[in-house]
Design a protein around this motif. Structure first.
Motif, mmCIF file in Angstrom:
data_model
loop_
_atom_site.group_PDB
_atom_site.id
_atom_site.type_symbol
_atom_site.label_atom_id
_atom_site.label_comp_id
_atom_site.label_asym_id
_atom_site.label_seq_id
_atom_site.Cartn_x
_atom_site.Cartn_y
_atom_site.Cartn_z
ATOM 1 N N UNK A 108 50.181 43.441 26.560
ATOM 2 C CA UNK A 108 50.955 44.584 27.020
ATOM 3 C C UNK A 108 51.706 44.243 28.298
ATOM 4 N N UNK A 109 52.756 45.015 28.587
ATOM 5 C CA UNK A 109 53.486 44.859 29.836
ATOM 6 C C UNK A 109 52.708 45.560 30.946
ATOM 7 N N UNK A 110 52.479 44.871 32.044
ATOM 8 C CA UNK A 110 51.670 45.395 33.150
ATOM 9 C C UNK A 110 52.548 46.145 34.166
ATOM 10 N N UNK A 111 52.994 47.337 33.812
ATOM 11 C CA UNK A 111 53.839 48.124 34.714
ATOM 12 C C UNK A 111 53.075 48.502 35.981
ATOM 13 N N UNK A 112 51.780 48.760 35.855
ATOM 14 C CA UNK A 112 50.985 49.070 37.049
ATOM 15 C C UNK A 112 50.894 47.868 37.979
ATOM 16 N N UNK A 113 50.926 46.677 37.408
ATOM 17 C CA UNK A 113 50.915 45.465 38.220
ATOM 18 C C UNK A 113 52.150 45.345 39.085
ATOM 19 N N UNK A 114 53.292 45.765 38.537
ATOM 20 C CA UNK A 114 54.545 45.769 39.298
ATOM 21 C C UNK A 114 54.399 46.704 40.501
ATOM 22 N N UNK A 115 53.804 47.863 40.256
ATOM 23 C CA UNK A 115 53.562 48.826 41.337
ATOM 24 C C UNK A 115 52.569 48.225 42.341
ATOM 25 N N UNK A 116 51.565 47.517 41.838
ATOM 26 C CA UNK A 116 50.576 46.875 42.703
ATOM 27 C C UNK A 116 51.193 45.883 43.678
ATOM 28 N N UNK A 118 54.162 46.038 44.910
ATOM 29 C CA UNK A 118 54.834 46.814 45.964
ATOM 30 C C UNK A 118 53.830 47.402 46.953
ATOM 31 N N UNK A 119 52.605 47.667 46.488
ATOM 32 C CA UNK A 119 51.553 48.188 47.369
ATOM 33 C C UNK A 119 50.743 47.070 48.032
ATOM 34 N N UNK A 120 51.134 45.819 47.711
ATOM 35 C CA UNK A 120 50.426 44.630 48.207
ATOM 36 C C UNK A 120 48.948 44.623 47.798
ATOM 37 N N UNK A 121 48.713 45.122 46.603
ATOM 38 C CA UNK A 121 47.361 45.210 46.047
ATOM 39 C C UNK A 121 47.431 44.782 44.576
ATOM 40 N N UNK A 122 46.791 43.656 44.201
ATOM 41 C CA UNK A 122 46.884 43.213 42.805
ATOM 42 C C UNK A 122 46.230 44.205 41.840
ATOM 43 N N UNK A 148 49.677 30.284 47.499
ATOM 44 C CA UNK A 148 48.290 30.638 47.793
ATOM 45 C C UNK A 148 48.108 32.134 47.588
ATOM 46 N N UNK A 149 48.406 32.576 46.384
ATOM 47 C CA UNK A 149 48.205 33.979 46.043
ATOM 48 C C UNK A 149 47.941 34.093 44.560
ATOM 49 N N UNK A 153 50.351 38.749 42.170
ATOM 50 C CA UNK A 153 51.104 39.062 43.383
ATOM 51 C C UNK A 153 52.406 38.264 43.479
ATOM 52 N N UNK A 154 52.690 37.426 42.482
ATOM 53 C CA UNK A 154 53.892 36.591 42.492
ATOM 54 C C UNK A 154 55.079 37.385 41.972
#
Length: 184
Positions: A108-116, A118-122, A148-149, A153-154
């Motif tokens: 699936x596409x991780x749309x919440x990851x994209x938001x993460x 922006x929040x600097x939270x994986x 180193x992340x 977060x990339x």
């Protein structure tokens, strides 16, 4: 024996509403990342739209610049980099990629990851990726460490600013010489 080969990372901007919204936040010129094993970009892989006109239906995609989403957005701009790798690293990447290809309907596409990001939270879920997370994950699992992340977060801009990336083209996708040749 020359063990050096290259893979290709394309960052792109289709100009769609979805990418325009992301661009307002990131202030980065490109907000989509794809990986290819050939300089002509005949086969590229990423996480994105499964149907060109529907940004909400996403997942693992085999991209072709002549069909699909890029064909729908002919004014796509891009930057293409090559990254020096070994034969062994390419073999590892292809093995990992084969798992994605074989099970493409399970991702699936991780749309919440994209938001993460922006929040600097994986924000990670199994079998769920966004484009740059996917490319970074393929590289990391193959032993290529560019940051180193966490892959979650990339961003596409991280590729653009990485010193190991060698710029080979920037401009309109359909003006990239190998793609122009394929259009004829």
């Amino acid at each position: 024996m020359n063990d050096q080969k290259y893979i290709y990372i394309m960052l792109s901007d289709t100009g769609t509403l979805f990418t325009s919204v992301i661009k307002k936040y990131t202030r980065a010129p490109y907000n989509h990342a794809s990986i290819s094993f050939d300089s002509e970009l005949k086969e590229m892989y990423s996480f994105g739209r499964k149907k060109p006109k529907n940004p909400l239906y996403g997942g693992f995609v085999k991209e072709d610049v002549l069909t699909g989403t890029f064909n729908q957005y002919r004014d796509t701009t891009c930057v293409i980099y090559k990254l020096k790798v070994t034969n062994r690293e390419i073999e590892k990447m292809k093995r990992i990629l084969h798992i994605f290809i074989k099970n493409d309907d399970k991702f699936l596409y991780n749309i919440l990851g994209v938001i993460g990001v922006s929040l600097k939270e994986p924000i990670e879920f199994s079998n769920s990726y966004f484009c740059s997370q996917f490319v970074a994950e393929i590289l990391k699992r193959s032993g290529i460490h560019l940051w180193d992340k966490l892959p979650a977060m990339v961003t596409p801009d991280d590729f653009r600013t990485n010193e190991r990336m060698q710029l080979i083209y920037e401009g309109k996708l359909y003006e990239f010489e190998p793609v122009k040749k394929r259009l004829k």
